[in-house]
Scaffold this motif. Structure first.
Motif, PDB file in Angstrom:
ATOM      1  N   LYS A 105      90.455  59.933  61.768  1.00  0.00           N
ATOM      2  CA  LYS A 105      90.537  59.551  63.184  1.00  0.00           C
ATOM      3  C   LYS A 105      90.494  58.031  63.329  1.00  0.00           C
ATOM      4  O   LYS A 105      91.247  57.456  64.118  1.00  0.00           O
ATOM      5  N   GLU A 106      89.626  57.384  62.566  1.00  0.00           N
ATOM      6  CA  GLU A 106      89.533  55.918  62.606  1.00  0.00           C
ATOM      7  C   GLU A 106      90.823  55.279  62.108  1.00  0.00           C
ATOM      8  O   GLU A 106      91.285  54.279  62.661  1.00  0.00           O
ATOM      9  N   ALA A 107      91.408  55.857  61.059  1.00  0.00           N
ATOM     10  CA  ALA A 107      92.664  55.322  60.521  1.00  0.00           C
ATOM     11  C   ALA A 107      93.783  55.431  61.552  1.00  0.00           C
ATOM     12  O   ALA A 107      94.567  54.495  61.740  1.00  0.00           O
ATOM     13  N   THR A 108      93.850  56.562  62.238  1.00  0.00           N
ATOM     14  CA  THR A 108      94.866  56.748  63.281  1.00  0.00           C
ATOM     15  C   THR A 108      94.671  55.746  64.411  1.00  0.00           C
ATOM     16  O   THR A 108      95.628  55.131  64.890  1.00  0.00           O
TER      17      THR A 108
ATOM     18  N   LYS B  68      83.610  66.557  56.982  1.00  0.00           N
ATOM     19  CA  LYS B  68      83.380  65.948  58.296  1.00  0.00           C
ATOM     20  C   LYS B  68      83.606  64.436  58.231  1.00  0.00           C
ATOM     21  O   LYS B  68      84.226  63.849  59.120  1.00  0.00           O
ATOM     22  N   MET B  69      83.125  63.798  57.171  1.00  0.00           N
ATOM     23  CA  MET B  69      83.316  62.354  57.017  1.00  0.00           C
ATOM     24  C   MET B  69      84.801  62.027  56.870  1.00  0.00           C
ATOM     25  O   MET B  69      85.271  61.027  57.409  1.00  0.00           O
ATOM     26  N   ALA B  70      85.536  62.878  56.152  1.00  0.00           N
ATOM     27  CA  ALA B  70      86.971  62.653  55.972  1.00  0.00           C
ATOM     28  C   ALA B  70      87.705  62.762  57.304  1.00  0.00           C
ATOM     29  O   ALA B  70      88.586  61.954  57.605  1.00  0.00           O
ATOM     30  N   ASN B  71      87.335  63.754  58.104  1.00  0.00           N
ATOM     31  CA  ASN B  71      87.972  63.903  59.424  1.00  0.00           C
ATOM     32  C   ASN B  71      87.716  62.686  60.296  1.00  0.00           C
ATOM     33  O   ASN B  71      88.624  62.191  60.980  1.00  0.00           O
TER      34      ASN B  71
ATOM     35  N   ARG C  75      90.372  54.246  53.263  1.00  0.00           N
ATOM     36  CA  ARG C  75      89.078  54.917  53.340  1.00  0.00           C
ATOM     37  C   ARG C  75      89.274  56.394  53.648  1.00  0.00           C
ATOM     38  O   ARG C  75      88.620  57.261  53.061  1.00  0.00           O
ATOM     39  N   ALA C  76      90.196  56.703  54.544  1.00  0.00           N
ATOM     40  CA  ALA C  76      90.455  58.099  54.890  1.00  0.00           C
ATOM     41  C   ALA C  76      90.971  58.871  53.679  1.00  0.00           C
ATOM     42  O   ALA C  76      90.567  60.017  53.442  1.00  0.00           O
TER      43      ALA C  76
ATOM     44  N   ALA D 185      88.044  67.316  49.081  1.00  0.00           N
ATOM     45  CA  ALA D 185      88.719  68.366  48.322  1.00  0.00           C
ATOM     46  C   ALA D 185      87.805  68.915  47.224  1.00  0.00           C
ATOM     47  O   ALA D 185      87.914  70.079  46.842  1.00  0.00           O
ATOM     48  N   VAL D 186      86.889  68.090  46.729  1.00  0.00           N
ATOM     49  CA  VAL D 186      85.976  68.485  45.666  1.00  0.00           C
ATOM     50  C   VAL D 186      84.645  68.976  46.230  1.00  0.00           C
ATOM     51  O   VAL D 186      84.052  69.919  45.728  1.00  0.00           O
TER      52      VAL D 186
END
Length: 131
Positions: free
Chosen positions: A43-46, A36-39, A20-21, A29-30
């Motif tokens: 964080k959730e992935a980490t 903000k959602m990517a960040n 998801r990240a 990137a586009v």
């Protein structure tokens, strides 16, 4: 049974969070609206990966007060300058090698173990080049 008890499920959740990240990062990137959602997804992935590995939850450290790592002699840095001292070919980067006790200045800290090694604080040389 919860994912805390099942390492396979914890790893699957971590992989899903990482996917998801990655998706959110490519969208960011586009389109900057996704940044903000990517960040948040990263964080959730980490967090999920740490959980899957059995590591404790990583707590925020806004003041920068986290404990620094010990050097090869087991000593922790006495201050920020000593903590920033190091370099390739330098051992005992937090230790006064003459006394074996924690160093209080960058000049005391560390010992070159490779010919030509240079102690640095961040990217600035400390003292003279070793021979």
């Amino acid at each position: 049974m919860s994912d805390k008890d099942d390492p396979v499920m914890a790893e699957a959740l971590a992989r899903a969070a990482e996917s998801r990240a990655q998706i959110m990062r490519s969208k960011a990137a586009v389109n900057s609206d996704y940044d903000k959602m990517a960040n948040e997804a990263e964080k959730e992935a980490t967090k999920a990966a740490r959980h899957a590995a059995g590591l404790p939850e990583e707590l925020p450290d806004p003041e920068g007060t986290a404990q620094h790592l010990a050097d090869s002699e087991g000593n922790f840095p006495a201050n920020a300058e000593v903590a920033a001292t190091g370099g390739i070919g330098i051992k005992a980067s937090n230790t006064n090698v003459d006394t074996g006790k924690p160093a209080t200045t960058p000049e005391q800290a560390g010992e070159a173990i490779v010919e030509g090694a240079q102690k640095v604080i961040a990217d600035q040389p400390v003292g003279k080049r070793s021979k």
